[in-house]
Design a protein around this motif. Structure first.
Motif, PDB file in Angstrom:
ATOM      1  N   LYS A   4       0.842  -1.188   0.000  1.00 58.69           N
ATOM      2  CA  LYS A   4       0.000   0.000   0.000  1.00 58.69           C
ATOM      3  C   LYS A   4       0.879   1.240   0.000  1.00 58.69           C
ATOM      4  CE  LYS A   4      -4.144  -1.797   2.284  1.00 58.69           C
ATOM      5  NZ  LYS A   4      -5.074  -1.642   3.429  1.00 58.69           N
ATOM      6  N   HIS A   5       0.486   2.216  -0.795  1.00 60.78           N
ATOM      7  CA  HIS A   5       1.235   3.472  -0.825  1.00 60.78           C
ATOM      8  C   HIS A   5       0.314   4.589  -1.285  1.00 60.78           C
ATOM      9  CE1 HIS A   5       4.520   6.255  -1.068  1.00 60.78           C
ATOM     10  NE2 HIS A   5       4.326   6.461  -2.362  1.00 60.78           N
ATOM     11  N   THR A   6       0.230   5.634  -0.497  1.00 61.68           N
ATOM     12  CA  THR A   6      -0.599   6.778  -0.853  1.00 61.68           C
ATOM     13  C   THR A   6       0.197   7.707  -1.758  1.00 61.68           C
ATOM     14  OG1 THR A   6      -1.704   6.655   1.298  1.00 61.68           O
ATOM     15  CG2 THR A   6      -1.929   8.715   0.052  1.00 61.68           C
ATOM     16  N   LEU A  10      -0.861  14.017  -5.589  1.00 53.34           N
ATOM     17  CA  LEU A  10      -1.491  13.376  -6.751  1.00 53.34           C
ATOM     18  C   LEU A  10      -2.157  14.371  -7.693  1.00 53.34           C
ATOM     19  CD1 LEU A  10      -2.325  10.839  -8.270  1.00 53.34           C
ATOM     20  CD2 LEU A  10      -4.290  10.633  -6.732  1.00 53.34           C
ATOM     21  N   GLY A  34      -0.321   4.300  -7.813  1.00 52.67           N
ATOM     22  CA  GLY A  34      -1.298   5.361  -7.574  1.00 52.67           C
ATOM     23  C   GLY A  34      -1.275   6.461  -8.613  1.00 52.67           C
ATOM     24  N   SER A 104       8.488   4.110  -0.679  1.00 51.80           N
ATOM     25  CA  SER A 104       7.066   3.822  -0.517  1.00 51.80           C
ATOM     26  C   SER A 104       6.727   3.475   0.930  1.00 51.80           C
ATOM     27  CB  SER A 104       6.642   2.660  -1.424  1.00 51.80           C
ATOM     28  OG  SER A 104       7.135   1.438  -0.909  1.00 51.80           O
ATOM     29  N   SER A 105       5.478   3.698   1.292  1.00 54.99           N
ATOM     30  CA  SER A 105       5.009   3.345   2.637  1.00 54.99           C
ATOM     31  C   SER A 105       5.208   1.860   2.906  1.00 54.99           C
ATOM     32  CB  SER A 105       3.529   3.715   2.790  1.00 54.99           C
ATOM     33  OG  SER A 105       3.340   5.095   2.623  1.00 54.99           O
ATOM     34  N   GLU A 292      -3.838  17.435   2.703  1.00 62.34           N
ATOM     35  CA  GLU A 292      -3.002  16.276   2.406  1.00 62.34           C
ATOM     36  C   GLU A 292      -2.068  15.960   3.567  1.00 62.34           C
ATOM     37  OE1 GLU A 292      -0.021  14.383  -0.999  1.00 62.34           O
ATOM     38  OE2 GLU A 292      -0.899  16.380  -1.300  1.00 62.34           O
ATOM     39  N   GLU A 295      -3.954  13.926   6.002  1.00 65.27           N
ATOM     40  CA  GLU A 295      -4.272  12.586   5.520  1.00 65.27           C
ATOM     41  C   GLU A 295      -3.015  11.735   5.325  1.00 65.27           C
ATOM     42  OE1 GLU A 295      -6.435  13.360   1.960  1.00 65.27           O
ATOM     43  OE2 GLU A 295      -8.289  13.924   3.002  1.00 65.27           O
ATOM     44  N   ASN A 296      -1.914  12.381   4.985  1.00 67.22           N
ATOM     45  CA  ASN A 296      -0.677  11.657   4.686  1.00 67.22           C
ATOM     46  C   ASN A 296       0.522  12.462   5.194  1.00 67.22           C
ATOM     47  OD1 ASN A 296       1.289   9.957   3.671  1.00 67.22           O
ATOM     48  ND2 ASN A 296       1.093  10.660   1.561  1.00 67.22           N
ATOM     49  N   SER A 299       3.866  13.236   3.404  1.00 68.93           N
ATOM     50  CA  SER A 299       3.973  14.195   2.288  1.00 68.93           C
ATOM     51  C   SER A 299       4.627  15.501   2.724  1.00 68.93           C
ATOM     52  CB  SER A 299       2.582  14.492   1.714  1.00 68.93           C
ATOM     53  OG  SER A 299       1.787  15.179   2.674  1.00 68.93           O
TER      54      SER A 299
END
Length: 310
Positions: A4-6, A10, A34, A104-105, A292, A295-296, A299
């Protein structure tokens, strides 16, 4: 563990690429796909996406994710080989490229990969699990002088000498095998007051070793220059960096590619024969907004720069 990676920034990436539906686009670092998914959604059947990743886990995930798309090529390779591989595929020109230089996460959160200071695992840090060089070898076999150079250059770590001295002394007794062992050695190199006040004092050293293991900065300037040269007119290149060393390289390449002359300032007549290739569309790098960041949080250090070919 699920990959998984956000995707970072984006919307800014997709807007910045200004995707043409019949265009050819290159995602140099697919990760969990993504960014790639948002690109391919905007392409017609005549359009094409070529994705690269040197992490075989990422490649497997993306091959499954994009199995129903006939116009996607997924390649297990370091993106620095992208210009050569694209030529081998018969592709001389592209309409856009994306390079996301982050880890990546999945790689960070997976203790077995040895990237994180928060998860104990074996010292590894290889993005490409098929390569020989890993963090264990760097930490336990590099000379004191080499370790100092890595920490100063790639980590910009002002306390490098004390950290390296402690690493060298520790490995005389036994090899350093896990991330927490290394983290503890690093923390012992700082006064307790600094650790409590600054938090993650190990981050710079872990970053430096990771960059060395994966050769992250080697050839980066060259591949960005070559990908810019491959852009069609009005084609765009987007690069996301996560630390000052990467961002400096991206900024310098974009600046050079946007100049008509790179002669020294006092040269009376231009003799460099340098050709301007395009324009920088981001006077300042694009960063994550408050939404963002909430949420992440990963970033927070991301910087996006965009270049357009003329």
């Amino acid at each position: 563990m699920e990959f998984k990676h956000t995707p970072v920034l984006l919307n800014s990436v997709i807007d910045g690429l200004n995707i043409k539906k019949d265009g050819i686009y290159v995602d140099c670092t697919m990760g969990g796909g993504g960014h790639s998914y948002e690109i391919i959604k905007r392409l017609s059947n005549k359009g094409r996406l070529i994705g690269f990743d040197k992490d075989i886990d990422a490649v497997k995930v993306c091959k499954t994710k994009f199995k129903d798309f006939q116009n996607v090529n997924i390649i297990h390779s370091d993106f620095k080989e992208a210009p050569n591989i694209l030529n081998e595929l018969g592709i001389d020109y592209i309409d856009g490229f994306l390079i996301d230089l982050g880890v990546s996460s999945y790689q960070i959160d997976n203790a077995l990969r040895g990237f994180s200071i928060n998860n104990d695992g074996k010292l590894d840090m290889r993005m490409n699990q098929e390569q020989d060089l890993d963090a264990y070898y760097v930490v336990n076999n590099y000379s004191k002088e080499s370790l100092l150079k890595i920490l100063y250059t790639y980590g910009e770590e002002s306390n490098a000498k004390k950290i390296v001295d402690n690493i060298v002394e520790y490995r005389k007794i036994k090899p350093i095998t896990t991330t927490f062992e290394l983290k503890n050695i690093i923390e012992q190199s700082f006064p307790k007051s600094v650790i409590y006040s600054k938090g993650g004092v190990s981050k710079k050293t872990f970053q430096a070793i990771r960059i060395e293991v994966n050769g992250e900065l080697k050839g980066l300037e060259n591949v960005i220059e070559n990908l810019i040269k491959m852009l069609n007119k009005n084609g765009r290149g987007a690069v996301i960096s996560f630390h000052s060393l990467e961002d400096r390289i991206v900024k310098d390449v974009f600046k050079k590619s946007s100049m008509s002359c790179i002669c020294p300032p006092k040269t009376p007549v231009c003799i460099c024969k340098h050709v301007k290739l395009g324009n920088i569309l981001t006077k300042k790098p694009i960063i994550a907004d408050e939404k963002e960041l909430k949420e992440n949080p990963r970033s927070s250090s991301a910087k996006l720069r965009i270049f357009e070919r003329i």
